[in-house]
Write a protein that holds these residues in place. Structure first.
Motif, PDB file in Angstrom:
ATOM      1  N   PHE A 126      -3.079   1.295 -11.660  1.00  0.00           N
ATOM      2  CA  PHE A 126      -3.702   2.508 -12.215  1.00  0.00           C
ATOM      3  C   PHE A 126      -2.926   3.773 -11.826  1.00  0.00           C
ATOM      4  O   PHE A 126      -2.942   4.768 -12.526  1.00  0.00           O
ATOM      5  N   HIS A 127      -2.253   3.718 -10.675  1.00  0.00           N
ATOM      6  CA  HIS A 127      -1.429   4.856 -10.274  1.00  0.00           C
ATOM      7  C   HIS A 127      -0.348   5.173 -11.306  1.00  0.00           C
ATOM      8  O   HIS A 127       0.175   6.288 -11.334  1.00  0.00           O
ATOM      9  N   ASN A 128       0.015   4.184 -12.128  1.00  0.00           N
ATOM     10  CA  ASN A 128       1.091   4.479 -13.068  1.00  0.00           C
ATOM     11  C   ASN A 128       0.769   5.717 -13.909  1.00  0.00           C
ATOM     12  O   ASN A 128       1.647   6.510 -14.229  1.00  0.00           O
TER      13      ASN A 128
ATOM     14  N   VAL B 226      -9.701  11.608   2.293  1.00  0.00           N
ATOM     15  CA  VAL B 226      -8.896  11.875   1.098  1.00  0.00           C
ATOM     16  C   VAL B 226      -9.104  10.776   0.050  1.00  0.00           C
ATOM     17  O   VAL B 226      -9.244  11.062  -1.144  1.00  0.00           O
ATOM     18  N   TYR B 227      -9.160   9.532   0.491  1.00  0.00           N
ATOM     19  CA  TYR B 227      -9.274   8.414  -0.450  1.00  0.00           C
ATOM     20  C   TYR B 227     -10.727   8.205  -0.905  1.00  0.00           C
ATOM     21  O   TYR B 227     -11.036   8.300  -2.077  1.00  0.00           O
ATOM     22  N   ASP B 228     -11.586   7.879   0.032  1.00  0.00           N
ATOM     23  CA  ASP B 228     -12.916   7.392  -0.356  1.00  0.00           C
ATOM     24  C   ASP B 228     -13.901   8.521  -0.634  1.00  0.00           C
ATOM     25  O   ASP B 228     -14.660   8.464  -1.601  1.00  0.00           O
TER      26      ASP B 228
ATOM     27  N   LYS C  85      -4.326  12.238  -6.667  1.00  0.00           N
ATOM     28  CA  LYS C  85      -3.992  10.900  -7.151  1.00  0.00           C
ATOM     29  C   LYS C  85      -4.780   9.812  -6.433  1.00  0.00           C
ATOM     30  O   LYS C  85      -5.133   8.821  -7.052  1.00  0.00           O
ATOM     31  N   GLU C  86      -5.089  10.003  -5.154  1.00  0.00           N
ATOM     32  CA  GLU C  86      -5.733   8.904  -4.424  1.00  0.00           C
ATOM     33  C   GLU C  86      -7.238   8.829  -4.663  1.00  0.00           C
ATOM     34  O   GLU C  86      -7.776   7.758  -4.902  1.00  0.00           O
ATOM     35  N   GLY C  87      -7.919   9.961  -4.587  1.00  0.00           N
ATOM     36  CA  GLY C  87      -9.359   9.926  -4.850  1.00  0.00           C
ATOM     37  C   GLY C  87      -9.607   9.394  -6.259  1.00  0.00           C
ATOM     38  O   GLY C  87     -10.450   8.533  -6.493  1.00  0.00           O
TER      39      GLY C  87
ATOM     40  N   MET D 210       2.241  -0.119  -2.389  1.00  0.00           N
ATOM     41  CA  MET D 210       2.828   1.159  -2.803  1.00  0.00           C
ATOM     42  C   MET D 210       3.199   1.126  -4.276  1.00  0.00           C
ATOM     43  O   MET D 210       3.819   0.185  -4.740  1.00  0.00           O
ATOM     44  N   GLU D 211       2.815   2.206  -4.960  1.00  0.00           N
ATOM     45  CA  GLU D 211       2.875   2.251  -6.425  1.00  0.00           C
ATOM     46  C   GLU D 211       4.214   2.698  -7.006  1.00  0.00           C
ATOM     47  O   GLU D 211       4.246   3.258  -8.110  1.00  0.00           O
ATOM     48  N   ASN D 212       5.347   2.455  -6.342  1.00  0.00           N
ATOM     49  CA  ASN D 212       6.647   2.880  -6.870  1.00  0.00           C
ATOM     50  C   ASN D 212       6.766   2.547  -8.360  1.00  0.00           C
ATOM     51  O   ASN D 212       6.374   1.475  -8.794  1.00  0.00           O
TER      52      ASN D 212
ATOM     53  N   GLY E  14      -5.100  -3.666  -8.978  1.00  0.00           N
ATOM     54  CA  GLY E  14      -5.593  -2.679  -9.940  1.00  0.00           C
ATOM     55  C   GLY E  14      -5.210  -1.266  -9.504  1.00  0.00           C
ATOM     56  O   GLY E  14      -4.643  -0.503 -10.271  1.00  0.00           O
ATOM     57  N   HIS E  15      -5.499  -0.949  -8.253  1.00  0.00           N
ATOM     58  CA  HIS E  15      -5.239   0.404  -7.742  1.00  0.00           C
ATOM     59  C   HIS E  15      -3.782   0.813  -7.987  1.00  0.00           C
ATOM     60  O   HIS E  15      -3.515   1.885  -8.539  1.00  0.00           O
ATOM     61  N   GLU E  16      -2.849  -0.017  -7.588  1.00  0.00           N
ATOM     62  CA  GLU E  16      -1.435   0.363  -7.732  1.00  0.00           C
ATOM     63  C   GLU E  16      -1.060   0.461  -9.203  1.00  0.00           C
ATOM     64  O   GLU E  16      -0.315   1.347  -9.610  1.00  0.00           O
TER      65      GLU E  16
HETATM   66 ZN    ZN Z   1      -3.296   4.938  -3.939  1.00  0.00          ZN
END
Ligand code: ZN
Ligand code: B3K
Length: 853
Positions: free
Chosen positions: A296-298, A376-378, A315-317, A259-261, A292-294
Motif C-alpha cells: 500500500f505504501h506504493n 506516529v503509526y498507530d 505515510k505511516e498513519g 521496507m517499502e523500497n 499489504g502494508h508495504e
Molecule cells: Zn509503513
C-alpha cells in the motif's frame, strides 16, 4: 547534541534530477560511484550529507576537484563553487561486512542488503539525504555472479552483461523520481518464486519473491497475500500497481518488519516465511498485514511522499489505516478492531505517559529512527480513522483520491493531506488539525440524564487532556464519539455519532421509549480514555446484549478494570459477582457464532492495559490479582471449561477465520484448565496431540504460566524438534523469556550461549530480551531491580553493535515516573549509568536524556 525542529524547515537549495549509482560489491571495500545531476533552486551552499564514508574522489563536470575545492566533515561534504547546474561524481568506499548497525549497505550471512529509511542513504554516498529531493535513479551492480547470482535494485532491469574481468554487471532503472530513503540494493543467492498479476489497468506485473535457499515452499502464503493486497487496493481505493515488476526479498538480519523500497521491498524473513508446521495463526495474520502494508505504501508513501521526517505519519498513519482496513476485509473486522485497540491502550497510552511523549507529527527530533513509534503509526492510523468516521467512507475515498491526484510525484505535509480531505468533501477540518500537533491521551467523562415524562435523554460530555512530558498546555480536540442506545423493552437499538469539539458539550435525544443503556465510544471511535460510572451489572448487560462485537468486548474490559480497581483499593482479591460467572458459563456452554470473539470475552485484560489506569502503578497488587483471578475462574468454571474444550475439535490445520477462532477459544480454555487439578495431564496431552504451531505454543505457555511439573520437559522437546528453524527457535526463546519465576535469569544466560543465538541478529535479541521486558512483568518489574539491571546491561552491549535495536529495547526503562519510589530509584540509577557511557549513540542519548529527572 542539537535536535532538528519542524519550525526550521527550509526547502532544498539544490535538487537532484538524476542519480546514477555504480556499486562494485566487496565484503570490506565496496566502491560506490555516484553521478548526480544537480540544479540550483535558490541561493545557498551545496552541502551533502554523509556518514562513515571513505571519500576517494570528487569530480565536478569532468574535472577532479582539488582538496581546496570542497570541505569534508564527519557528517558532510560541501562543494564550494558548484554553479547552478552540473554533474557531480563522488566515489566512496564502504565496509558492508563491518556494518552491524544494519543501516546503509550491509553484508550479513552472505547477503548484501540496504536499509535507507530514514537517513541511511548517507552511509552509501554523500547526498542531499532528505525526502523532498526526488531523483530518477539508475543503479549498476557489479559482482561475481557465482557468489551472488541475484543482483537487484529498484525499478526495471535494463541490461545485464559480462565484464572482461569475468564479473557481471546488472543495470536497473526506476522511472519514478524518488527520495534516497526509497533506494534499495540486494545481492545474494536465493530461492526464487515468481508469478504474474494483471492489474485493473491491464498491466501484467511479474511478482518475485527471493528467499533463503530451501525456503521456497514457505513463501507461497506471502505471494498469495500480495495478490490479495493488490486486488483489494484496486477495489477499495481504485489504486493499481505502476511498474512491470514487484520484488520482495526476505532477509534474516533486519531492524524492523519490512521496507517499502520502490519495486523492491525488503522484508524481515519472519514476515514472509510460513508453512502449516512452523507458523502460528498470528504469524499468518502478520504476514498478510505487513505484505499489504508495504504494498500500500506504493501509493501512500512512494508516489506521494513526505516533505520532511516530521511528517512521517502522513505515510505511516495512513498506510497502517489502509492495512488495518485490508485485514478487516480479509478476516474478522471485530477481532481486528480489538487488536488495534489493544495496541493503543497498552503501548500508545504508555508512550503518552512517558518522557518520549510526542504528537503524531513530532516537532523536534535528534535521531529520526526514534520516531517510528506507536504514536506516529498507530495513533496516526486512529486519526485517519476518525477522518473516515467524520467524512463517511465515500467522503474519505474522495478525499484520498484528491490527495493522490493533486500531489502525485510530490513530497508533501500532513496539512496538505487534511486540506485535500477538506476540499474534496467541503467539511471544515480546521479544528480537527489539532490532532496532529497535540500529544497526550484525552480523557472523557460522561453524564446521563433521562426525563421519563418526556422521553428526553441529555448526555453531557467533557474532555480534558493531561499535560505530557513534551507539552504543558492542552486544547480541546474534535472527538467523534459513536454511541449505541440499548432498551430493555426490546425497542430497536439506536446508533448515533456525537461530535465533541469543545471542553463540555450537551447532546439531546427525544422521544425515547424508556431510559436507555448507553454504549459509549463504540468501535473506539477516538483514541481517548472514557470513563463511565456503570456498575458491573450494566457492564455485563452491554457485554451480553450490544449489537456490536467490539462493544461487548470493551464492556468486559471495563468490567475487569472496575473489579480490579476496587480490589487494589481494598488490598483484597476481587469478588467475582455471580452475574459474571453466569455470563462466562453461558459463553462456554453456547459460544457465540464468532468463536474468536468468545475467546476475547473470556480473557482478562493484561498487565499493561490495566497499568495505564494507575499512577503510580501498583505492580505487585496487579500481578497478584491477575494470577489469583485466573485461578478463581478456573475453579469456578471447571465443568464448563472442560465441556467447551472437549467440544471443539479441528481435524487438520487450516488458516481460516473459523479455524483461527476455534483454536483461540480452545486454547483460552486450556489456559484456565492448566491451573486445575488435572491441568498437567491436559496440557501435556494438548501438546502431544497438537498438529500446528498455534496449539503447541498455547500448551507451552499454559504449562509455564501454571507452572506444571512437565513444563521443562515439554520445552526441551520443543527446542530439540525445531533447532533447524530459527523462526521457531525465536518462539522457544519467547517462552523461556516469559517464565515468571526466578529461574528465568539462568535460563536467559543459557539462551545467549545457544548455537542459534547471535547478538548481531535483531530477531534473536528481541526474541530473548524484548520478550523478557515486555512479556514477563513479574520478573522484569522485580522489586530488587534485577530485571531492570539485566535490560540495562543488554542495552549497553547492543548499543555498540546496533543503536536502533538498543533504542527500541530501552523503552520499558524510560518511564520511571510511573512506578513506586523503590522502583523509581532503581530505574533512575540505571538511566544515569547509561547517560554516563562515553560512546552512547544518538539513538540512546536522545531517549536517556529525555527521561532523566
Ligand atoms: Zn509503513
Ligand atoms: N517505512 C519502514 C520503516 C522504516 C523504519 C526506519 N527506522 C517500514 C514501514 O513502515 O513500512
Amino acid at each position: 547534541r542539537q535536535p532538528k525542529r519542524l519550525a526550521d524547515y527550509q526547502a532544498p537549495i539544490f535538487s537532484i534530477t538524476h542519480t546514477d549509482l555504480v556499486f562494485e560489491l566487496d565484503a570490506t571495500a565496496t566502491r560506490v560511484t555516484a553521478t548526480l545531476t544537480f540544479k540550483r533552486q535558490q541561493p545557498g551552499r551545496l552541502l551533502l550529507e554523509g556518514q562513515q564514508l571513505k571519500l576517494e574522489r570528487v569530480r565536478l563536470n569532468d574535472r577532479v576537484l582539488t582538496a581546496a575545492e570542497f570541505a569534508q566533515t564527519a557528517e558532510s561534504l560541501e562543494i564550494f563553487a558548484p554553479g547552478d547546474t552540473g554533474v557531480l561524481e563522488i566515489v566512496t568506499l564502504l565496509n558492508p561486512e563491518q556494518n552491524t548497525a544494519l543501516e546503509g549497505l550491509y553484508l550479513a550471512e552472505g547477503v548484501y542488503c540496504t536499509q535507507c529509511e530514514a537517513e541511511g542513504f548517507r552511509r552509501i554516498t554523500y547526498y542531499p539525504d532528505r525526502p523532498d529531493v526526488l531523483a530518477v535513479f539508475t543503479t549498476t551492480i557489479i559482482a561475481n555472479r557465482n557468489e551472488l547470482p541475484f543482483l537487484l535494485s529498484n525499478g526495471n532491469k535494463v541490461r545485464e552483461s559480462r565484464l572482461p574481468d569475468g564479473r557481471t554487471e546488472v543495470v536497473w532503472h526506476d522511472p519514478y523520481p524518488k527520495p534516497s530513503y526509497l533506494f534499495a540494493l540486494v545481492a545474494g543467492d536465493f530461492d526464487h518464486l515468481h508469478d504474474t498479476y494483471v492489474t485493473s489497468t491491464g498491466r501484467e506485473v511479474l511478482l518475485e519473491f527471493f528467499v533463503q535457499k530451501g525456503a521456497l515452499a514457505r513463501s507461497h502464503f506471502a505471494m498469495a497475500a500480495l495478490k490479495r493486497a493488490m486486488r483489494w487496493d484496486e477495489q477499495r481505493f481504485g489504486l493499481a500497481y505502476d511498474l512491470d515488476r514487484y520484488m520482495v526479498v526476505a532477509v534474516d538480519f533486519f531492524n524492523m518488519g519490512a521496507m517499502e523500497n520502490k519495486g523492491l521491498n525488503v522484508f524481515n524473513s519472519k514476515f514472509v516465511l510460513a508453512d502449516d508446521t512452523s507458523a502460528t495463526d498470528t504469524d499468518y495474520f502478520n504476514i498478510e498485514s505487513i505484505i499489504g502494508h508495504e504494498y500500500f505504501h506504493n501509493w501512500t508513501g512512494n508516489r506521494v511522499t513526505c516533505r520532511d521526517w516530521f511528517q512521517l505519519s502522513l505515510k505511516e498513519g495512513l498506510t497502517v489505516f489502509r492495512d488495518q482496513e485490508f485485514s478487516a476485509d480479509m478476516g474478522s473486522p471485530t477481532l481486528n478492531r480489538i487488536d488495534a485497540v489493544k495496541v493503543i491502550r497498552t503501548a500508545q497510552f504508555a508512550e503518552d505517559a512517558s518522557p518520549m511523549a510526542h504528537p503524531i507529527r513530532p516537532e523536534q527530533v535528534l535521531e529520526m529512527n526514534n520516531f517510528y513509534t506507536v504514536t506516529v503509526y498507530d495513533k496516526g492510523a486512529e486519526v485517519i480513522r476518525m477522518l473516515q468516521t467524520l467524512l463517511g467512507k465515500a467522503g474519505f475515498n474522495a478525499g484520498l483520491a484528491c490527495y493522490l491526484q493533486r500531489h502525485d510525484g510530490q513530497a508533501v505535509t500532513c496539512d496538505d493531506f487534511v486540506q485535500a480531505m477538506q476540499d474534496a468533501t467541503g467539511y471544515d477540518l480546521q479544528a480537527f488539525r489539532r490532532w496532529y500537533s497535540q500529544s497526550g491521551t484525552p480523557e472523557l467523562s460522561v453524564k446521563e440524564q433521562f426525563d421519563a415524562a418526556t422521553g428526553k435523554l441529555t448526555l453531557t460530555l467533557a474532555q480534558q487532556t493531561p499535560a505530557t512530558a513534551d507539552q504543558q498546555e492542552k486544547l480541546p480536540l474534535v472527538i467523534p464519539v459513536k454511541i449505541e442506545l440499548l432498551f430493555h423493552d426490546g425497542s430497536a437499538a439506536q446508533q448515533h455519532l456525537l461530535i465533541l469539539d469543545s471542553s463540555v458539550q450537551q447532546f439531546q435525544f427525544d422521544n425515547l421509549p424508556q431510559a436507555p443503556l448507553v454504549v459509549w465510544l463504540e468501535d473506539f471511535s477516538a483514541p481517548v480514555k472514557l470513563s463511565t460510572d456503570y456498575d458491573v451489572e450494566q457492564l455485563l448487560a452491554i457485554a451480553s446484549r450490544a449489537s456490536n462485537g467490539f462493544a461487548r468486548w470493551d464492556a468486559m474490559q471495563q468490567f475487569w478494570h472496575k473489579i480490579i480497581k476496587d480490589a487494589v483499593q481494598q488490598s483484597a482479591l476481587p469478588v467475582l459477582p455471580e452475574a459474571l460467572l453466569t455470563a462466562f458459563r453461558q459463553w462456554l456452554i453456547t459460544p457465540l457464532a464468532d468463536l474468536a470473539l468468545t475467546a476475547e470475552l473470556l480473557t482478562l485484560p493484561d498487565f499493561d492495559t490495566l497499568a495505564a489506569h494507575y499512577a503510580p502503578i501498583p505492580v505487585d497488587a496487579l500481578l497478584n490479582i491477575l494470577q489469583e483471578t485466573t485461578q478463581l475462574l478456573s475453579k469456578a468454571l471447571l465443568p464448563e471449561l472442560l465441556g467447551c474444550y472437549q467440544q471443539l475439535t479441528t481435524p487438520a490445520y487450516h488458516y481460516s477465520e473459523a479455524d483461527v477462532g476455534l483454536r483461540a477459544l480452545k486454547n483460552r480454555c486450556l489456559h484456565y484448565l492448566a491451573f486445575t487439578a488435572e491441568g498437567a495431564k491436559r496440557v501435556t496431552a494438548h501438546y502431544q496431540a497438537a498438529n500446528n504451531m498455534t496449539d503447541i505454543l498455547a500448551a507451552l505457555h499454559a504449562a509455564q504460566h501454571a507452572n506444571i511439573a512437565q513444563a521443562g520437559e515439554l520445552m526441551a522437546d520443543f527446542a530439540k524438534r525445531n533447532e533447524a528453524n530459527v523462526h521457531v527457535m525465536d518462539k522457544y526463546f519467547n517462552v523461556v523469556a516469559a517464565n515468571p519465576r526466578d529461574s528465568v535469569f539462568d535460563a536467559l544466560e543459557k539462551l545467549t550461549a545457544h548455537p542459534v543465538f547471535s547478538w548481531k541478529n535483531p530477531n534473536r535479541v528481541r526474541a530473548v530480551y524484548g520478550a523478557f521486558s515486555q512479556r514477563n512483568a513479574p520478573q522484569f518489574h522485580r522489586k530488587d531491580g534485577k530485571g531492570y539491571a539485566l535490560l540495562a546491561e543488554v542495552v549497553t552491549k547492543v548499543d555498540a553493535i546496533n543503536p536502533q535495536l538498543a533504542a527500541r529495547l530501552i523503552t520499558p526503562l524510560l518511564s520511571w515516573q510511573r512506578y513506586d519510589d523503590g522502583r523509581q530509584q532503581q530505574l533512575i540509577m540505571l538511566l544515569r549509568e547509561l547517560a554516563s557511557l562515553p560512546m552512547l549513540s544518538d539513538d540512546l542519548y536522545e531517549k536517556v536524556h529525555k527521561s532523566l529527572p
